[in-house]
Design an enzyme around this catalytic site. Structure first.
Site, PDB file in Angstrom:
ATOM      1  CG  ASP A   1      -0.473  -0.004   2.558  1.00 13.25           C
ATOM      2  OD1 ASP A   1       0.734  -0.276   2.725  1.00 13.25           O
ATOM      3  OD2 ASP A   1      -1.261   0.246   3.498  1.00 13.25           O
TER       4      ASP A   1
ATOM      5  CG  ASP B   1      -4.127  -1.504   8.450  1.00  7.91           C
ATOM      6  OD1 ASP B   1      -3.992  -2.335   7.542  1.00  7.91           O
ATOM      7  OD2 ASP B   1      -3.245  -1.265   9.289  1.00  7.91           O
TER       8      ASP B   1
END
Ligand code: GLA
Length: 335
Positions: free
Chosen positions: A19, A149
């Site tokens: 990410d 997340d």
């Protein structure tokens, strides 16, 4: 008026340490999560009591980053991070409860951040919520974490995993076949060194992309231009992990669970050998799980250095761990 908000934790099925490089990952929001319930007050502090933490979090709505560093108890820093980014205009008094293991690799901190932001009146869209809470996490923890997340918690969809592209920020939902069970097993190993090593790994990836450009579009040949062998290995993990995420999504779409599981196990090996964020405990657990009948694949999930392993299995193949199901997004509840 009483308000309540719930935010789920997440498990990442595949695509770790991608990410922060604009790569790909496929997490899912899970049924376990955190709820914040309370009332707006006329004061200028946010006061939250938790069922699992001894001391309350008491944070001024004017909190500065300087004050945030020394704040205690440590969970109050995540509340303060959100308050700092959201700047609510009034105080709030309430409680926090959670069904997530704290600090166990299922994004309990992201769930806390999103639930607090929604309870304190955040009114924007899912991406904006995730971005706000990512900034909150970064100032609270001092770790330059990516957005996976928080985005997983903000965009969860029942029955679906979330194929994320961190360059375009597109989130595509992929149905999880009914006969696939997803089991999370806590290694029992507290994540150690994760904070400093995370920043180091992220810096190595940035170094690599200065040489070869965006890792999402780099080829194996490009990697030969990276002289430093450690940086090259870090980039090799990210590059091949992006390919595994695509292969995994394709396998899940066609219901080929054996192929999907093989991608997960290969991901673990790459995190172990190229990215070097695994531990002997995690490796032994993954080896034991993949040798078990009915387990298609297993890997460490999240940042590494301890924490949890996720396995894709036939229903009932494992009797340990938490069976998690893909669930809906963070939301305000009817109080
Ligand atoms: C942590 C970070 C995420 C992501 C993972 C590794 O969970 O918070 O942004 O980088 O590690 O994939």
């Amino acid at each position: 008026m009483t308000v309540a908000a719930f935010a789920p934790g997440r498990v990442n099925l595949i695509g770790d340490h991608t990410d922060h490089t604009g790569g790909l990952a496929m997490p899912m929001a899970i049924q376990l999560g955190t709820t914040v319930t309370g009332e707006t007050t006329g004061g200028d502090t946010i006061e939250l009591r938790s069922g699992t933490q001894e001391e309350p979090a008491i944070v001024s709505i004017h909190v500065t980053t300087g004050e945030l560093d020394g704040l205690s108890p440590s969970w109050a820093r995540y509340v303060a991070g959100v308050v700092h980014e959201l700047r609510p205009s009034a105080g709030f008094c309430g409680t926090v409860s959670t069904t997530l293991p704290i600090g166990g690799g299922l994004s309990s901190s992201a769930a806390l951040e999103l639930a607090v932001a929604l309870a304190l009146g955040f009114g924007g869209g899912a991406l904006e919520l995730a971005e706000l809470c990512q900034r909150a996490e970064q100032i609270a923890s001092g770790v330059p974490c990516g957005i996976m997340d928080q985005l997983a918690s903000a965009t969860g969809k029942p029955g679906h995993a979330l194929l994320m592209n961190f360059t375009t920020m597109a989130v595509e939902s992929v149905a999880i076949p009914e006969r696939a069970a997803i089991v999370v097993i806590d290694s029992g190993q507290q994540r150690a060194l994760a904070d400093s090593a995370y920043g180091e790994r992220r810096a190595a990836c940035e170094q690599a992309s200065m040489i070869v450009g965006a890792l999402l579009h780099a080829s194996v040949d490009d990697l030969y231009r990276i002289d430093d062998p450690v940086t090259r290995r870090r980039a090799h993990h990210v590059m091949t992990e992006n390919i595994r995420v695509r292969d995994f999504a394709a396998a899940i779409r066609t219901g080929d669970l054996a192929a999907a599981g093989a991608c997960m196990t290969a991901s673990h090996r790459s995190l172990r050998d190229d990215f070097e964020v695994s531990t002997d405990v995690l490796d032994a657990l993954v080896d034991r799980l993949v040798a078990t009948d009915g387990v298609h694949g297993a890997r460490l999930t999240g940042a590494g250095f301890g924490g949890c392993v996720v396995a894709l299995t036939e229903p009932g193949a494992l009797t340990e761990g938490w069976t998690v199901v893909p669930s809906g997004p963070a939301r305000r509840l009817q109080a």
